[in-house]
Design a protein around this motif. Structure first.
Motif, PDB file in Angstrom:
ATOM      1  N   ASN A   1       8.314  26.850-136.372  1.00  0.00           N
ATOM      2  CA  ASN A   1       9.279  26.421-137.393  1.00  0.00           C
ATOM      3  C   ASN A   1       9.133  27.284-138.649  1.00  0.00           C
ATOM      4  OD1 ASN A   1      10.273  24.346-135.792  1.00  0.00           O
ATOM      5  ND2 ASN A   1       8.929  22.803-136.671  1.00  0.00           N
ATOM      6  N   ALA A   2       7.891  27.597-139.004  1.00  0.00           N
ATOM      7  CA  ALA A   2       7.651  28.445-140.176  1.00  0.00           C
ATOM      8  C   ALA A   2       8.208  29.849-139.952  1.00  0.00           C
ATOM      9  CB  ALA A   2       6.153  28.511-140.475  1.00  0.00           C
ATOM     10  N   VAL A   3       8.108  30.350-138.721  1.00  0.00           N
ATOM     11  CA  VAL A   3       8.671  31.670-138.403  1.00  0.00           C
ATOM     12  C   VAL A   3      10.191  31.638-138.536  1.00  0.00           C
ATOM     13  CG1 VAL A   3       8.899  33.457-136.636  1.00  0.00           C
ATOM     14  CG2 VAL A   3       6.730  32.250-136.903  1.00  0.00           C
ATOM     15  N   ALA A   4      10.802  30.533-138.125  1.00  0.00           N
ATOM     16  CA  ALA A   4      12.255  30.382-138.289  1.00  0.00           C
ATOM     17  C   ALA A   4      12.628  30.434-139.769  1.00  0.00           C
ATOM     18  CB  ALA A   4      12.722  29.073-137.668  1.00  0.00           C
ATOM     19  N   ALA A   5      11.867  29.733-140.611  1.00  0.00           N
ATOM     20  CA  ALA A   5      12.134  29.740-142.050  1.00  0.00           C
ATOM     21  C   ALA A   5      11.929  31.135-142.625  1.00  0.00           C
ATOM     22  CB  ALA A   5      11.225  28.729-142.747  1.00  0.00           C
ATOM     23  N   PHE A   6      10.861  31.815-142.191  1.00  0.00           N
ATOM     24  CA  PHE A   6      10.589  33.176-142.664  1.00  0.00           C
ATOM     25  C   PHE A   6      11.746  34.109-142.284  1.00  0.00           C
ATOM     26  CE2 PHE A   6       9.127  37.473-141.741  1.00  0.00           C
ATOM     27  CZ  PHE A   6       8.484  37.822-142.921  1.00  0.00           C
ATOM     28  N   THR A   7      12.173  34.049-141.039  1.00  0.00           N
ATOM     29  CA  THR A   7      13.255  34.921-140.567  1.00  0.00           C
ATOM     30  C   THR A   7      14.527  34.678-141.355  1.00  0.00           C
ATOM     31  OG1 THR A   7      12.297  34.876-138.341  1.00  0.00           O
ATOM     32  CG2 THR A   7      14.568  35.632-138.537  1.00  0.00           C
ATOM     33  N   THR A   8      14.841  33.424-141.608  1.00  0.00           N
ATOM     34  CA  THR A   8      16.033  33.085-142.386  1.00  0.00           C
ATOM     35  C   THR A   8      15.935  33.640-143.795  1.00  0.00           C
ATOM     36  OG1 THR A   8      16.265  31.056-141.082  1.00  0.00           O
ATOM     37  CG2 THR A   8      17.515  31.198-143.140  1.00  0.00           C
ATOM     38  N   GLY A   9      14.763  33.507-144.397  1.00  0.00           N
ATOM     39  CA  GLY A   9      14.559  34.063-145.733  1.00  0.00           C
ATOM     40  C   GLY A   9      14.763  35.564-145.772  1.00  0.00           C
ATOM     41  N   ARG A  10      14.304  36.251-144.740  1.00  0.00           N
ATOM     42  CA  ARG A  10      14.492  37.699-144.692  1.00  0.00           C
ATOM     43  C   ARG A  10      15.971  38.047-144.579  1.00  0.00           C
ATOM     44  NH1 ARG A  10      12.604  40.968-146.524  1.00  0.00           N
ATOM     45  NH2 ARG A  10      12.021  42.574-145.015  1.00  0.00           N
ATOM     46  N   ILE A  11      16.720  37.270-143.791  1.00  0.00           N
ATOM     47  CA  ILE A  11      18.161  37.497-143.666  1.00  0.00           C
ATOM     48  C   ILE A  11      18.852  37.302-145.016  1.00  0.00           C
ATOM     49  CG2 ILE A  11      20.287  36.618-142.607  1.00  0.00           C
ATOM     50  CD1 ILE A  11      18.477  38.337-140.782  1.00  0.00           C
ATOM     51  N   LEU A  12      18.314  36.403-145.816  1.00  0.00           N
ATOM     52  CA  LEU A  12      18.863  36.156-147.151  1.00  0.00           C
ATOM     53  C   LEU A  12      18.434  37.218-148.156  1.00  0.00           C
ATOM     54  CD1 LEU A  12      18.319  32.282-147.325  1.00  0.00           C
ATOM     55  CD2 LEU A  12      20.514  33.471-147.083  1.00  0.00           C
ATOM     56  N   GLY A  13      17.582  38.145-147.724  1.00  0.00           N
ATOM     57  CA  GLY A  13      17.176  39.247-148.590  1.00  0.00           C
ATOM     58  C   GLY A  13      15.941  38.992-149.424  1.00  0.00           C
ATOM     59  N   ILE A  14      15.173  37.952-149.080  1.00  0.00           N
ATOM     60  CA  ILE A  14      13.968  37.615-149.845  1.00  0.00           C
ATOM     61  C   ILE A  14      12.787  38.438-149.331  1.00  0.00           C
ATOM     62  CG2 ILE A  14      12.498  35.757-150.685  1.00  0.00           C
ATOM     63  CD1 ILE A  14      15.483  35.518-151.413  1.00  0.00           C
ATOM     64  N   ASP A  15      11.942  38.889-150.240  1.00  0.00           N
ATOM     65  CA  ASP A  15      10.781  39.710-149.904  1.00  0.00           C
ATOM     66  C   ASP A  15       9.808  38.944-149.010  1.00  0.00           C
ATOM     67  OD1 ASP A  15       9.002  42.155-150.621  1.00  0.00           O
ATOM     68  OD2 ASP A  15       7.727  40.418-151.060  1.00  0.00           O
ATOM     69  N   ALA A  16       9.219  39.631-148.039  1.00  0.00           N
ATOM     70  CA  ALA A  16       8.322  38.992-147.077  1.00  0.00           C
ATOM     71  C   ALA A  16       7.109  38.363-147.748  1.00  0.00           C
ATOM     72  CB  ALA A  16       7.879  40.004-146.026  1.00  0.00           C
ATOM     73  N   ILE A  17       6.561  39.017-148.740  1.00  0.00           N
ATOM     74  CA  ILE A  17       5.375  38.483-149.421  1.00  0.00           C
ATOM     75  C   ILE A  17       5.716  37.186-150.150  1.00  0.00           C
ATOM     76  CG2 ILE A  17       3.694  38.901-151.258  1.00  0.00           C
ATOM     77  CD1 ILE A  17       3.776  41.857-150.520  1.00  0.00           C
ATOM     78  N   GLU A  18       6.862  37.169-150.818  1.00  0.00           N
ATOM     79  CA  GLU A  18       7.296  35.950-151.518  1.00  0.00           C
ATOM     80  C   GLU A  18       7.484  34.801-150.535  1.00  0.00           C
ATOM     81  OE1 GLU A  18      11.187  34.302-153.977  1.00  0.00           O
ATOM     82  OE2 GLU A  18      10.678  36.442-154.105  1.00  0.00           O
ATOM     83  N   LEU A  19       8.085  35.092-149.384  1.00  0.00           N
ATOM     84  CA  LEU A  19       8.293  34.051-148.381  1.00  0.00           C
ATOM     85  C   LEU A  19       6.966  33.520-147.848  1.00  0.00           C
ATOM     86  CD1 LEU A  19      11.214  35.700-146.382  1.00  0.00           C
ATOM     87  CD2 LEU A  19      11.379  33.657-147.821  1.00  0.00           C
ATOM     88  N   ALA A  20       6.033  34.419-147.563  1.00  0.00           N
ATOM     89  CA  ALA A  20       4.729  34.002-147.041  1.00  0.00           C
ATOM     90  C   ALA A  20       3.994  33.136-148.055  1.00  0.00           C
ATOM     91  CB  ALA A  20       3.904  35.229-146.678  1.00  0.00           C
ATOM     92  N   GLU A  21       4.071  33.490-149.318  1.00  0.00           N
ATOM     93  CA  GLU A  21       3.408  32.692-150.357  1.00  0.00           C
ATOM     94  C   GLU A  21       4.054  31.318-150.475  1.00  0.00           C
ATOM     95  OE1 GLU A  21       3.599  35.095-153.857  1.00  0.00           O
ATOM     96  OE2 GLU A  21       1.883  36.351-153.282  1.00  0.00           O
TER      97      GLU A  21
END
Length: 472
Positions: free
Chosen positions: A294-314
């Motif tokens: 589920n967290a990977v799904a949220a991370f992937t969605t955030g990346r599609i929205l253009g959010i930085d990977a580090i910000e999403l992981a934090e």
């Protein structure tokens, strides 16, 4: 109240006046989220529910006028009366509103309008399992951006919705009544698709068809590469003009590829390759392999929205869970109690597997089946899944409707559990369950309260009983 079978949601053609909404069933998961969003926008929100709950009390504290019971006197010139699919057509407030010429709207139309009016990038999270958790995870991942969001589960110590100033609107979509097809999100997220809601679907093919229509209304589909049902949806929509498909999971070829999952108690570490192949590690502070994905799904969605990977992981690293999703209730004399919303065989198996990682002792599950149609169709599979626990305490079926002429019970479920090696203790209600659990548990055990009805009320009672026994 009714189960969702044969619910007809009318097409809403004109914009709704949401300045003074009244919610019939304001304490429901989806309804309470909408009520909070609107009151935070300055609307004069009122609503009613059968009973006063922690949810309705939080809404009252937020500024909503909340009434106990449904009665036409609660309608104080609302601009619209909002209903959900569990509210019966002959509900007194709905009947009175229609007679008075007040607009009556399904909650899905209210949510769709809020998303459209926001003028932001919208995300709708869907699937048979995990959508409430993933919705809240995505909101946590984007916390710095102050998104608006509406989910089915409240954050631990918080709420299930927030009206933010950011440019993203995140919502949980409900497939149970097919209302999910009323949304036109920028990003559709599909976690999985299984045969569920037998009161409203004839089988998996119909479920896949509804999720297909949902996906085709979006610009981007973020979808599991591991789940067979989600894969069936992907096959139906891939290559359609105007739709980008982005996959995530452990399967080879997933766009966001999970290369490793390592669990230690309530925490899980996920290693993945980002869209461009860059390695990323996520720390997930809620138990279970399913929650890692589920967290990977949220991370992937955030990346599609253009959010930085580090910000999403934090952001994901700060997520501590939502109510009734494997959260800790308490501990007394070395016996811990956790709460689980699982009510489908797959979710039951996932939460029991997670429970095994949280204790060195035994797992005692107290399960409350939900709905007559669901129990009839899935009861045997539920029983087989429950057999993964060391002890099974089986409550009667919880339903908001009168039993059918040929009453459906838990006998087949119990038989299937025993056939799969489970130890079953059938009880008559919560008080009986409390006594049976007290006689079963010993230091080191984990008690898992499982189901969508009243079973979670046992938590405090089991802990108090355990503490009293120790003191005596």
């Amino acid at each position: 109240m009714t189960e969702t079978k044969h619910v007809q949601i009318p097409v809403e053609c004109s914009p709704l006046d949401l300045s003074r909404p009244h919610f019939a069933g304001i304490g429901g998961a989806g309804m309470s989220a909408l009520a909070r969003l609107l009151v935070e926008q300055g609307a004069q929100v009122s609503g009613s529910d059968l009973n006063t709950t922690a949810v309705t009390e939080r809404l009252a504290s937020a500024g909503c006028r909340v009434h106990a019971g449904h009665h036409l006197a609660h309608l104080q010139q609302p601009s619209v009366v909002v209903w959900s699919s569990v509210i019966a057509e002959d509900n007194e407030e709905l009947v009175a509103a229609r007679a008075a010429g007040i607009t009556v709207a399904h909650r899905s139309h209210v949510l769709a309008q809020l998303m459209n009016e926001a003028g932001r990038r919208s995300v709708v999270v869907a699937g048979t399992h995990g959508k409430s958790t993933t919705t809240a995870m995505l909101a946590a991942a984007l916390e710095r951006r102050d998104p608006s969001w509406a989910g089915g589960g409240a954050l631990l110590g918080g709420t299930n919705a927030h009206y933010g100033a950011g440019q993203v609107f995140i919502a949980e979509g409900d497939e149970s009544d097919r209302s999910i097809i009323n949304y036109r999100p920028a990003v559709a997220v599909l976690l999985n698709a299984e045969d569920d809601h037998p009161e409203n679907y004839t089988g998996l093919a119909e479920t896949v068809g509804v999720f297909r229509d949902f996906a085709l209304a979006a610009e981007v589909l973020v979808v599991s590469a591991d789940d067979p049902g989600a894969g069936a949806v992907t096959e139906l929509v891939r290559g359609r003009e105007g739709l980008r498909v982005v996959t995530f999971g452990q399967s080879k070829g997933a766009d966001v590829h999970v290369t490793g999952i390592e669990a230690a108690g309530p925490c899980t570490w996920v290693q993945l390759e980002d869209l461009d192949g860059t390695p990323v590690t996520l720390t997930v502070r809620v138990p279970g392999r399913h929650n890692a994905l589920n967290a990977v799904a949220a991370f992937t969605t955030g990346r599609i929205l253009g959010i930085d990977a580090i910000e999403l992981a934090e952001g994901l690293g700060g997520f501590e869970g939502i109510e009734r999703r494997m959260n800790m209730v308490g501990t007394a004399d070395e016996v811990s109690v956790r709460d689980s919303f699982a009510h489908h065989p797959t979710a039951i198996s996932a939460d029991l597997a997670a429970a095994r990682t949280l204790t060195t002792g035994r797992t005692v599950v107290v399960f409350e089946p939900r709905g007559w149609a669901r129990t009839a169709a899935l009861g045997a599979d539920m029983g087989s899944a429950l057999a993964a626990a060391d002890e099974i305490v089986l409550l009667p079926v919880h339903s908001t409707v009168t039993p059918p002429p040929a009453q459906i019970g838990t006998e087949e479920m119990a038989k299937a559990a025993v056939a799969a090696g489970g130890r079953v203790h059938q009880v008559t209600g919560l008080t009986d369950a409390e006594g049976v659990v007290a006689g079963l548990v010993r230091p080191g055990d984990l008690v898992l309260l499982m189901g969508t009805g009243e079973v979670n009320a046992l938590g405090a009672r089991i802990l108090a009983h355990r503490a009293t026994t120790v003191l005596s």
